[in-house]
Scaffold this motif. Structure first.
Motif, PDB file in Angstrom:
ATOM      1  N   UNK A  92       0.864  -1.173   0.000  1.00 33.75           N
ATOM      2  CA  UNK A  92       0.000   0.000   0.000  1.00 33.75           C
ATOM      3  C   UNK A  92       0.901   1.224   0.000  1.00 33.75           C
ATOM      4  N   UNK A  93       0.696   2.125  -0.945  1.00 37.59           N
ATOM      5  CA  UNK A  93       1.482   3.354  -0.997  1.00 37.59           C
ATOM      6  C   UNK A  93       0.762   4.424  -0.190  1.00 37.59           C
ATOM      7  N   UNK A  94       1.511   5.092   0.669  1.00 41.96           N
ATOM      8  CA  UNK A  94       0.955   6.071   1.599  1.00 41.96           C
ATOM      9  C   UNK A  94       1.362   7.466   1.143  1.00 41.96           C
ATOM     10  N   UNK A  95       0.363   8.332   0.984  1.00 41.05           N
ATOM     11  CA  UNK A  95       0.632   9.713   0.568  1.00 41.05           C
ATOM     12  C   UNK A  95       0.375  10.657   1.737  1.00 41.05           C
ATOM     13  N   UNK A  96       1.117  11.764   1.751  1.00 46.14           N
ATOM     14  CA  UNK A  96       0.919  12.757   2.805  1.00 46.14           C
ATOM     15  C   UNK A  96      -0.233  13.687   2.439  1.00 46.14           C
ATOM     16  N   UNK A  97      -0.499  14.677   3.265  1.00 46.64           N
ATOM     17  CA  UNK A  97      -1.625  15.589   3.055  1.00 46.64           C
ATOM     18  C   UNK A  97      -1.513  16.365   1.742  1.00 46.64           C
ATOM     19  N   UNK A  98      -0.302  16.547   1.241  1.00 44.85           N
ATOM     20  CA  UNK A  98      -0.083  17.252  -0.028  1.00 44.85           C
ATOM     21  C   UNK A  98      -0.204  16.321  -1.237  1.00 44.85           C
ATOM     22  N   UNK A  99      -0.416  15.010  -0.981  1.00 39.32           N
ATOM     23  CA  UNK A  99      -0.557  14.045  -2.065  1.00 39.32           C
ATOM     24  C   UNK A  99       0.753  13.445  -2.537  1.00 39.32           C
ATOM     25  N   UNK A 100       1.836  13.732  -1.814  1.00 41.16           N
ATOM     26  CA  UNK A 100       3.140  13.182  -2.190  1.00 41.16           C
ATOM     27  C   UNK A 100       3.364  11.823  -1.526  1.00 41.16           C
ATOM     28  N   UNK A 101       3.996  10.922  -2.250  1.00 44.10           N
ATOM     29  CA  UNK A 101       4.307   9.606  -1.722  1.00 44.10           C
ATOM     30  C   UNK A 101       5.277   9.743  -0.559  1.00 44.10           C
ATOM     31  N   UNK A 102       4.906   9.187   0.595  1.00 51.64           N
ATOM     32  CA  UNK A 102       5.733   9.339   1.786  1.00 51.64           C
ATOM     33  C   UNK A 102       6.050   8.019   2.478  1.00 51.64           C
ATOM     34  N   UNK A 103       5.260   6.970   2.204  1.00 44.52           N
ATOM     35  CA  UNK A 103       5.491   5.695   2.886  1.00 44.52           C
ATOM     36  C   UNK A 103       4.888   4.529   2.132  1.00 44.52           C
ATOM     37  N   UNK A 104       5.160   3.346   2.652  1.00 44.92           N
ATOM     38  CA  UNK A 104       4.580   2.121   2.093  1.00 44.92           C
ATOM     39  C   UNK A 104       4.368   1.124   3.218  1.00 44.92           C
ATOM     40  N   UNK A 105       3.254   0.435   3.153  1.00 45.27           N
ATOM     41  CA  UNK A 105       2.957  -0.644   4.086  1.00 45.27           C
ATOM     42  C   UNK A 105       2.952  -1.926   3.261  1.00 45.27           C
ATOM     43  N   UNK A 106       3.881  -2.827   3.559  1.00 48.12           N
ATOM     44  CA  UNK A 106       4.044  -4.053   2.773  1.00 48.12           C
ATOM     45  C   UNK A 106       3.663  -5.262   3.611  1.00 48.12           C
ATOM     46  N   UNK A 107       2.756  -6.066   3.071  1.00 43.17           N
ATOM     47  CA  UNK A 107       2.337  -7.310   3.706  1.00 43.17           C
ATOM     48  C   UNK A 107       3.048  -8.442   2.983  1.00 43.17           C
ATOM     49  N   UNK A 108       3.793  -9.244   3.739  1.00 40.44           N
ATOM     50  CA  UNK A 108       4.535 -10.370   3.177  1.00 40.44           C
ATOM     51  C   UNK A 108       4.013 -11.663   3.782  1.00 40.44           C
TER      52      UNK A 108
END
Length: 136
Positions: A92-108
């Motif tokens: 899952x790609x996580x975006x900040x309030x400005x819509x910029x990519x800031x994180x990722x949650x990876x399920x393995x």
């Protein structure tokens, strides 16, 4: 390692996912603003051996840059971990309030045992095709 405010809500989600999906599940939270040390949280690291402070691997980079990325996530891609386990993963790609990519949650998910069972079952179910009344 400090987890920035906008990624903190994903820690309980990681914990819940592992408790729900069981011991073959690992969840890794990445801070993509610090790529050299992107791993900020790992729930159940025994699956791939990931550690806080490590960099995201090439696979996460490929997922982020993928042409298949039509949503804010990529589901069900496969890789072999350094420890030899076969992993089914979703990010899952996580975006900040400005819509910029800031994180990722990876399920393995470790699917090694399922692959072995599939091979064993296919070996058991393979037999010569003999029609009733014919001899081998």
């Amino acid at each position: 390692m400090e987890i920035k405010q906008e990624l903190r809500p994903y820690v309980p989600l990681a914990q819940m996912l592992v408790q729900t999906l069981g011991p073959d599940c690992e969840v890794v939270l990445h801070d993509l603003d610090t790529p050299a040390h992107s791993v900020v949280y790992v729930e159940n690291p025994s699956v791939t051996g990931r550690k806080v402070g490590e960099s995201f691997d090439q696979l996460v980079k490929q997922v982020i840059l993928s042409d298949d990325l039509k949503e804010n996530f990529v589901a069900n891609y496969y890789f072999t971990a350094p420890n030899g386990k076969h992993i089914r993963s979703s990010s899952l790609l996580i975006k900040n309030a400005r819509g910029n990519l800031t994180g990722a949650l990876c399920i393995n998910l470790d699917v090694t045992d399922y692959i072995m069972m599939q091979h064993r079952l296919s070996g058991v179910t393979l037999f010569p095709c003999v029609r009733p009344g014919e001899q081998e």
